[in-house]
Design a protein around this motif. Structure first.
Motif, PDB file in Angstrom:
ATOM      1  N   ILE A  61     -17.229  -9.768  -9.559  1.00  0.00           N
ATOM      2  CA  ILE A  61     -17.409  -9.559 -11.008  1.00  0.00           C
ATOM      3  C   ILE A  61     -18.847  -9.136 -11.290  1.00  0.00           C
ATOM      4  O   ILE A  61     -19.078  -8.147 -11.991  1.00  0.00           O
ATOM      5  CB  ILE A  61     -17.051 -10.835 -11.805  1.00  0.00           C
ATOM      6  N   TRP A  62     -19.807  -9.878 -10.765  1.00  0.00           N
ATOM      7  CA  TRP A  62     -21.209  -9.551 -11.002  1.00  0.00           C
ATOM      8  C   TRP A  62     -21.532  -8.133 -10.538  1.00  0.00           C
ATOM      9  O   TRP A  62     -22.293  -7.424 -11.186  1.00  0.00           O
ATOM     10  CB  TRP A  62     -22.130 -10.544 -10.306  1.00  0.00           C
ATOM     11  N   ASP A  63     -20.954  -7.714  -9.419  1.00  0.00           N
ATOM     12  CA  ASP A  63     -21.243  -6.390  -8.875  1.00  0.00           C
ATOM     13  C   ASP A  63     -20.586  -5.256  -9.652  1.00  0.00           C
ATOM     14  O   ASP A  63     -21.005  -4.101  -9.531  1.00  0.00           O
ATOM     15  CB  ASP A  63     -20.791  -6.301  -7.405  1.00  0.00           C
ATOM     16  N   ASN A  64     -19.554  -5.571 -10.454  1.00  0.00           N
ATOM     17  CA  ASN A  64     -18.795  -4.519 -11.133  1.00  0.00           C
ATOM     18  C   ASN A  64     -18.787  -4.622 -12.655  1.00  0.00           C
ATOM     19  O   ASN A  64     -18.157  -3.805 -13.316  1.00  0.00           O
ATOM     20  CB  ASN A  64     -17.337  -4.526 -10.625  1.00  0.00           C
ATOM     21  N   GLU A  65     -19.461  -5.615 -13.196  1.00  0.00           N
ATOM     22  CA  GLU A  65     -19.377  -5.809 -14.652  1.00  0.00           C
ATOM     23  C   GLU A  65     -20.108  -4.730 -15.428  1.00  0.00           C
ATOM     24  O   GLU A  65     -21.059  -4.152 -14.921  1.00  0.00           O
ATOM     25  CB  GLU A  65     -19.888  -7.200 -15.021  1.00  0.00           C
ATOM     26  N   PRO A  66     -19.647  -4.478 -16.644  1.00  0.00           N
ATOM     27  CA  PRO A  66     -18.415  -4.986 -17.237  1.00  0.00           C
ATOM     28  C   PRO A  66     -17.206  -4.361 -16.545  1.00  0.00           C
ATOM     29  O   PRO A  66     -17.239  -3.200 -16.140  1.00  0.00           O
ATOM     30  CB  PRO A  66     -18.504  -4.529 -18.699  1.00  0.00           C
ATOM     31  N   VAL A  67     -16.165  -5.155 -16.401  1.00  0.00           N
ATOM     32  CA  VAL A  67     -14.973  -4.684 -15.686  1.00  0.00           C
ATOM     33  C   VAL A  67     -13.729  -5.145 -16.445  1.00  0.00           C
ATOM     34  O   VAL A  67     -13.685  -6.259 -16.963  1.00  0.00           O
ATOM     35  CB  VAL A  67     -14.973  -5.186 -14.219  1.00  0.00           C
ATOM     36  N   PHE A  68     -12.759  -4.258 -16.533  1.00  0.00           N
ATOM     37  CA  PHE A  68     -11.489  -4.633 -17.158  1.00  0.00           C
ATOM     38  C   PHE A  68     -10.767  -5.619 -16.246  1.00  0.00           C
ATOM     39  O   PHE A  68     -10.791  -5.488 -15.025  1.00  0.00           O
ATOM     40  CB  PHE A  68     -10.607  -3.408 -17.404  1.00  0.00           C
ATOM     41  N   THR A 102      -5.864 -16.536 -12.537  1.00  0.00           N
ATOM     42  CA  THR A 102      -6.074 -17.978 -12.477  1.00  0.00           C
ATOM     43  C   THR A 102      -7.524 -18.297 -12.108  1.00  0.00           C
ATOM     44  O   THR A 102      -8.168 -19.143 -12.745  1.00  0.00           O
ATOM     45  CB  THR A 102      -5.117 -18.627 -11.456  1.00  0.00           C
ATOM     46  N   VAL A 103      -8.044 -17.618 -11.091  1.00  0.00           N
ATOM     47  CA  VAL A 103      -9.429 -17.850 -10.670  1.00  0.00           C
ATOM     48  C   VAL A 103     -10.385 -17.403 -11.774  1.00  0.00           C
ATOM     49  O   VAL A 103     -11.362 -18.094 -12.081  1.00  0.00           O
ATOM     50  CB  VAL A 103      -9.731 -17.144  -9.331  1.00  0.00           C
ATOM     51  N   LEU A 104     -10.108 -16.261 -12.400  1.00  0.00           N
ATOM     52  CA  LEU A 104     -10.947 -15.782 -13.498  1.00  0.00           C
ATOM     53  C   LEU A 104     -10.972 -16.809 -14.634  1.00  0.00           C
ATOM     54  O   LEU A 104     -12.042 -17.127 -15.170  1.00  0.00           O
ATOM     55  CB  LEU A 104     -10.447 -14.432 -14.009  1.00  0.00           C
ATOM     56  N   LYS A 105      -9.811 -17.338 -14.982  1.00  0.00           N
ATOM     57  CA  LYS A 105      -9.749 -18.334 -16.061  1.00  0.00           C
ATOM     58  C   LYS A 105     -10.611 -19.549 -15.723  1.00  0.00           C
ATOM     59  O   LYS A 105     -11.346 -20.057 -16.568  1.00  0.00           O
ATOM     60  CB  LYS A 105      -8.300 -18.764 -16.294  1.00  0.00           C
ATOM     61  N   GLN A 124     -16.948 -14.377 -19.310  1.00  0.00           N
ATOM     62  CA  GLN A 124     -16.081 -14.351 -20.473  1.00  0.00           C
ATOM     63  C   GLN A 124     -15.140 -13.162 -20.335  1.00  0.00           C
ATOM     64  O   GLN A 124     -15.496 -12.151 -19.725  1.00  0.00           O
ATOM     65  CB  GLN A 124     -16.873 -14.260 -21.774  1.00  0.00           C
ATOM     66  N   ASN A 125     -13.947 -13.326 -20.879  1.00  0.00           N
ATOM     67  CA  ASN A 125     -12.940 -12.273 -20.861  1.00  0.00           C
ATOM     68  C   ASN A 125     -12.555 -12.006 -22.305  1.00  0.00           C
ATOM     69  O   ASN A 125     -11.772 -12.742 -22.886  1.00  0.00           O
ATOM     70  CB  ASN A 125     -11.735 -12.708 -20.029  1.00  0.00           C
ATOM     71  N   GLN A 126     -13.170 -10.986 -22.870  1.00  0.00           N
ATOM     72  CA  GLN A 126     -12.901 -10.662 -24.270  1.00  0.00           C
ATOM     73  C   GLN A 126     -12.170  -9.336 -24.349  1.00  0.00           C
ATOM     74  O   GLN A 126     -12.675  -8.302 -23.883  1.00  0.00           O
ATOM     75  CB  GLN A 126     -14.197 -10.584 -25.071  1.00  0.00           C
ATOM     76  N   ASN A 127     -10.973  -9.390 -24.917  1.00  0.00           N
ATOM     77  CA  ASN A 127     -10.145  -8.199 -25.066  1.00  0.00           C
ATOM     78  C   ASN A 127      -9.942  -7.476 -23.737  1.00  0.00           C
ATOM     79  O   ASN A 127      -9.934  -6.250 -23.673  1.00  0.00           O
ATOM     80  CB  ASN A 127     -10.733  -7.252 -26.113  1.00  0.00           C
ATOM     81  N   GLY A 128      -9.818  -8.246 -22.656  1.00  0.00           N
ATOM     82  CA  GLY A 128      -9.554  -7.667 -21.348  1.00  0.00           C
ATOM     83  C   GLY A 128     -10.771  -7.158 -20.612  1.00  0.00           C
ATOM     84  O   GLY A 128     -10.658  -6.618 -19.522  1.00  0.00           O
ATOM     85  N   THR A 129     -11.965  -7.345 -21.187  1.00  0.00           N
ATOM     86  CA  THR A 129     -13.200  -6.925 -20.525  1.00  0.00           C
ATOM     87  C   THR A 129     -13.959  -8.169 -20.069  1.00  0.00           C
ATOM     88  O   THR A 129     -14.271  -9.046 -20.869  1.00  0.00           O
ATOM     89  CB  THR A 129     -14.094  -6.087 -21.468  1.00  0.00           C
ATOM     90  N   VAL A 130     -14.251  -8.213 -18.775  1.00  0.00           N
ATOM     91  CA  VAL A 130     -14.914  -9.365 -18.181  1.00  0.00           C
ATOM     92  C   VAL A 130     -16.397  -9.077 -18.021  1.00  0.00           C
ATOM     93  O   VAL A 130     -16.785  -8.046 -17.465  1.00  0.00           O
ATOM     94  CB  VAL A 130     -14.294  -9.708 -16.803  1.00  0.00           C
ATOM     95  N   THR A 131     -17.227  -9.985 -18.547  1.00  0.00           N
ATOM     96  CA  THR A 131     -18.680  -9.888 -18.416  1.00  0.00           C
ATOM     97  C   THR A 131     -19.219 -11.281 -18.073  1.00  0.00           C
ATOM     98  O   THR A 131     -18.557 -12.293 -18.294  1.00  0.00           O
ATOM     99  CB  THR A 131     -19.350  -9.388 -19.709  1.00  0.00           C
TER     100      THR A 131
END
Length: 119
Positions: free
Chosen positions: A17-24, A45-48, A57-64
Motif C-alpha cells: 500500500i505504501w509503495d502504491n498509494e493512493p491506490v484503488f 479483510t487484511v485491509l480492513k 483509510q479506504n474512502q470511496n474505494g481509494t486507499v491512502t
C-alpha cells in the motif's frame, strides 16, 4: 494508532500500500493476488484490519495511508525497545551486537546517526 504489531503477511501488504498509494482497493486486491496469490476477500479483510488500526483509510474505494511507512517503523522500533529493553537503546545495541559483529561502515553510519541526534 492502536496496534503497532503486524504479522509478516500484513507487513508485506502494508508495504504494498505504501509503495502504491493512493491506490484503488480493487487494484490493491489484484496486486495482492499477483504477489501473494490472495483472493479478493483476503485482501479486503487484511485491509480492513489495517484501517481499524489507524494505519490506512479506504474512502470511496481509494486507499491512502494515515501514517507514513517511516513513522510506523520508527514507532514500532521505539515500542519494541521500550518493551524488550526497558527503553534502553544501549541495552538493545549490546544485545544486537553480541550475536552480530558490525562492519566498520555500519559503525560509522551509527556514529553519524548518533551525532545527528545530539542536541
Amino acid at each position: 494508532m492502536r496496534e503497532l504489531r503486524m504479522g509478516t503477511a500484513e507487513a508485506k501488504f502494508a508495504d504494498m500500500i505504501w509503495d502504491n498509494e493512493p491506490v484503488f482497493s480493487g487494484d490493491l486486491a489484484k496486486l495482492a493476488n499477483q504477489e501473494f496469490e490472495w483472493k479478493k476477500t483476503t485482501s479486503f479483510t487484511v485491509l480492513k484490519r489495517l484501517c481499524e488500526r489507524g494505519l490506512f483509510q479506504n474512502q470511496n474505494g481509494t486507499v491512502t495511508s494515515l501514517i507514513s511507512k517511516e513513522e510506523f517503523y520508527a514507532r514500532h522500533s521505539e515500542s519494541y525497545v521500550e518493551e524488550a529493553f526497558g527503553g534502553s537503546l544501549p541495552a538493545f545495541l549490546t544485545a544486537f551486537g553480541s550475536r552480530k559483529k558490525l562492519s566498520d561502515k555500519e559503525i560509522e553510519e551509527i556514529r553519524a546517526v548518533i551525532d545527528s541526534m545530539r542536541g
